[in-house]
Write a protein that holds these residues in place. Structure first.
Motif, mmCIF file in Angstrom:
data_model
loop_
_atom_site.group_PDB
_atom_site.id
_atom_site.type_symbol
_atom_site.label_atom_id
_atom_site.label_comp_id
_atom_site.label_asym_id
_atom_site.label_seq_id
_atom_site.Cartn_x
_atom_site.Cartn_y
_atom_site.Cartn_z
ATOM 1 N N PHE A 190 3.965 19.315 9.852
ATOM 2 C CA PHE A 190 3.440 18.082 10.432
ATOM 3 C C PHE A 190 4.464 16.951 10.505
ATOM 4 N N PRO A 191 5.192 16.615 9.420
ATOM 5 C CA PRO A 191 6.111 15.467 9.499
ATOM 6 C C PRO A 191 7.127 15.583 10.627
ATOM 7 N N PHE A 192 7.711 16.783 10.789
ATOM 8 C CA PHE A 192 8.696 16.951 11.851
ATOM 9 C C PHE A 192 8.044 16.845 13.225
ATOM 10 N N LEU A 193 6.927 17.555 13.438
ATOM 11 C CA LEU A 193 6.307 17.583 14.754
ATOM 12 C C LEU A 193 5.764 16.213 15.149
ATOM 13 N N GLN A 194 5.253 15.460 14.194
ATOM 14 C CA GLN A 194 4.775 14.116 14.493
ATOM 15 C C GLN A 194 5.935 13.228 14.959
ATOM 16 N N ALA A 195 7.052 13.258 14.226
ATOM 17 C CA ALA A 195 8.217 12.458 14.604
ATOM 18 C C ALA A 195 8.787 12.930 15.937
ATOM 19 N N TRP A 196 8.822 14.232 16.154
ATOM 20 C CA TRP A 196 9.344 14.792 17.405
ATOM 21 C C TRP A 196 8.504 14.332 18.587
ATOM 22 N N LEU A 197 7.171 14.349 18.444
ATOM 23 C CA LEU A 197 6.304 13.920 19.531
ATOM 24 C C LEU A 197 6.467 12.435 19.818
ATOM 25 N N TYR A 198 6.693 11.628 18.778
ATOM 26 C CA TYR A 198 6.916 10.199 18.984
ATOM 27 C C TYR A 198 8.142 9.992 19.875
ATOM 28 N N VAL A 199 9.224 10.702 19.571
ATOM 29 C CA VAL A 199 10.437 10.576 20.366
ATOM 30 C C VAL A 199 10.200 11.059 21.789
ATOM 31 N N LYS A 200 9.499 12.175 21.944
ATOM 32 C CA LYS A 200 9.230 12.717 23.281
ATOM 33 C C LYS A 200 8.365 11.753 24.088
ATOM 34 N N ASP A 201 7.316 11.209 23.463
ATOM 35 C CA ASP A 201 6.448 10.258 24.160
ATOM 36 C C ASP A 201 7.242 9.022 24.589
ATOM 37 N N ASN A 202 8.133 8.567 23.708
ATOM 38 C CA ASN A 202 8.963 7.417 24.023
ATOM 39 C C ASN A 202 9.842 7.703 25.242
ATOM 40 N N ARG A 203 10.470 8.860 25.236
ATOM 41 C CA ARG A 203 11.338 9.244 26.361
ATOM 42 C C ARG A 203 10.540 9.389 27.650
ATOM 43 N N ASN A 204 9.370 10.008 27.564
ATOM 44 C CA ASN A 204 8.540 10.193 28.754
ATOM 45 C C ASN A 204 8.094 8.854 29.332
ATOM 46 N N LEU A 205 7.724 7.919 28.450
ATOM 47 C CA LEU A 205 7.271 6.612 28.905
ATOM 48 C C LEU A 205 8.409 5.854 29.593
ATOM 49 N N MET A 206 9.597 5.883 28.995
ATOM 50 C CA MET A 206 10.745 5.222 29.608
ATOM 51 C C MET A 206 11.098 5.878 30.952
ATOM 52 N N HIS A 207 11.005 7.194 30.988
ATOM 53 C CA HIS A 207 11.307 7.920 32.225
ATOM 54 C C HIS A 207 10.328 7.526 33.326
ATOM 55 N N ALA B 85 12.444 0.549 24.982
ATOM 56 C CA ALA B 85 13.806 0.935 24.609
ATOM 57 C C ALA B 85 14.235 0.295 23.289
ATOM 58 N N LYS B 86 13.660 -0.853 22.950
ATOM 59 C CA LYS B 86 14.043 -1.560 21.726
ATOM 60 C C LYS B 86 13.309 -1.051 20.487
ATOM 61 N N MET B 87 12.316 -0.181 20.678
ATOM 62 C CA MET B 87 11.536 0.296 19.538
ATOM 63 C C MET B 87 12.406 1.091 18.578
ATOM 64 N N THR B 88 12.155 0.911 17.310
ATOM 65 C CA THR B 88 12.889 1.643 16.286
ATOM 66 C C THR B 88 12.306 3.042 16.144
ATOM 67 N N PRO B 89 13.100 4.081 16.336
ATOM 68 C CA PRO B 89 12.565 5.439 16.208
ATOM 69 C C PRO B 89 12.205 5.738 14.762
ATOM 70 N N PRO B 90 11.326 6.714 14.550
ATOM 71 C CA PRO B 90 10.969 7.074 13.176
ATOM 72 C C PRO B 90 12.170 7.691 12.469
ATOM 73 N N PRO B 91 12.164 7.675 11.142
ATOM 74 C CA PRO B 91 13.264 8.313 10.398
ATOM 75 C C PRO B 91 13.418 9.769 10.823
ATOM 76 N N LYS B 92 14.660 10.237 10.850
ATOM 77 C CA LYS B 92 14.911 11.617 11.249
ATOM 78 C C LYS B 92 14.310 12.573 10.240
ATOM 79 N N VAL B 93 13.548 13.537 10.731
ATOM 80 C CA VAL B 93 12.881 14.521 9.882
ATOM 81 C C VAL B 93 13.318 15.911 10.331
ATOM 82 N N SER B 94 13.649 16.756 9.395
ATOM 83 C CA SER B 94 14.028 18.137 9.713
ATOM 84 C C SER B 94 12.830 19.057 9.535
#
Length: 228
Positions: free
Chosen positions: A193-210, A50-59
């Motif tokens: 790639f930049p957006f999908l990589q950042a999106w997957l990082y956030v999803k993996d983070n959420r899944n792991l916390m869940h 939960a304390k991990m810094t998310p990647p910069p927002k990418v559109s």
């Protein structure tokens, strides 16, 4: 130093055989003591993630829109319209399917290899065109091209039951180049790639916390049941 999340994502395939080895029987006695240790470990890992810094927002590229609620489903991540076509993009990781060696470079490769399902459909057509692709920071490679029935409900990928076509590598170079041009003309290329990589990082983070939270709730619930 690699983060807990990165290790959890890319270390699974490598660690599986080791995890299956029987360990020594614990000398800890008592259900309550074992449950307490596990709950503490789950809580500590949850808080660390939960304390991990998310990647910069990418559109994503401007031609694509993000599918609402995609982080909580297995459905498409991006959509766009190209003429009369509807294009949907699903994404997962490619790098942890087959791994080799013990270098930290392998971890980087696992993060930098994505697997795309690109579905293209047209009004009035019973079938849609499906591209399976590998996506990298500087390139997109096509693995296969097939036809499959259109889906009545979104968010579900169906494995085709009919003949899906020849191996992509068996096609001649001119047709392979034409198929690459066809999909790239529709904006499916390394710019995603930049957006999908950042999106997957956030999803993996959420899944792991869940996962940490769900396991903890189950253990806590079992403790509660014992006390009733």
């Amino acid at each position: 130093m690699a983060s807990v999340l990165r290790k959890a994502i890319v270390g699974c395939a490598r660690q599986l055989p080791r995890c299956m080895i029987a360990r020594r029987r614990s000398t800890t006695s008592g259900f309550a003591a074992v449950d307490s240790i596990l709950l503490r470990s789950l809580r500590d890992h949850y808080e660390e993630v939960a304390k991990m810094t998310p990647p910069p927002k990418v559109s994503p590229p401007s031609s694509f829109t993000i599918v609402k609620g995609a982080l909580d489903t297995h459905g498409p991540v991006l959509k766009r319209t190209y003429g009369s076509e509807q294009i949907s993009i699903y994404v997962t990781r490619l790098g942890n399917i087959i791994r080799g060696g013990d270098n930290d470079d392998d971890d980087d490769d696992g993060i930098n290899q994505l697997f795309l399902h690109v579905e293209m459909s047209k009004p009035g057509q019973k079938n849609s065109l499906l591209f399976l692709c590998g996506l990298y920071p500087d390139a997109l490679g096509i693995h296969s091209v097939s036809m499959r029935p259109n889906l009545e409900s979104e968010g579900i990928l169906v494995v085709p039951s009919q003949y899906t076509g020849p191996s992509f590598q068996d096609l001649d170079e001119r047709m392979r180049d034409a198929l690459h041009s066809y999909i790239e003309e529709r904006g499916v290329n390394e710019s995603l790639f930049p957006f999908l990589q950042a999106w997957l990082y956030v999803k993996d983070n959420r899944n792991l916390m869940h996962w940490f939270r769900q396991v903890g709730q189950y253990i806590s619930g079992k403790n509660h049941a014992k006390g009733t």
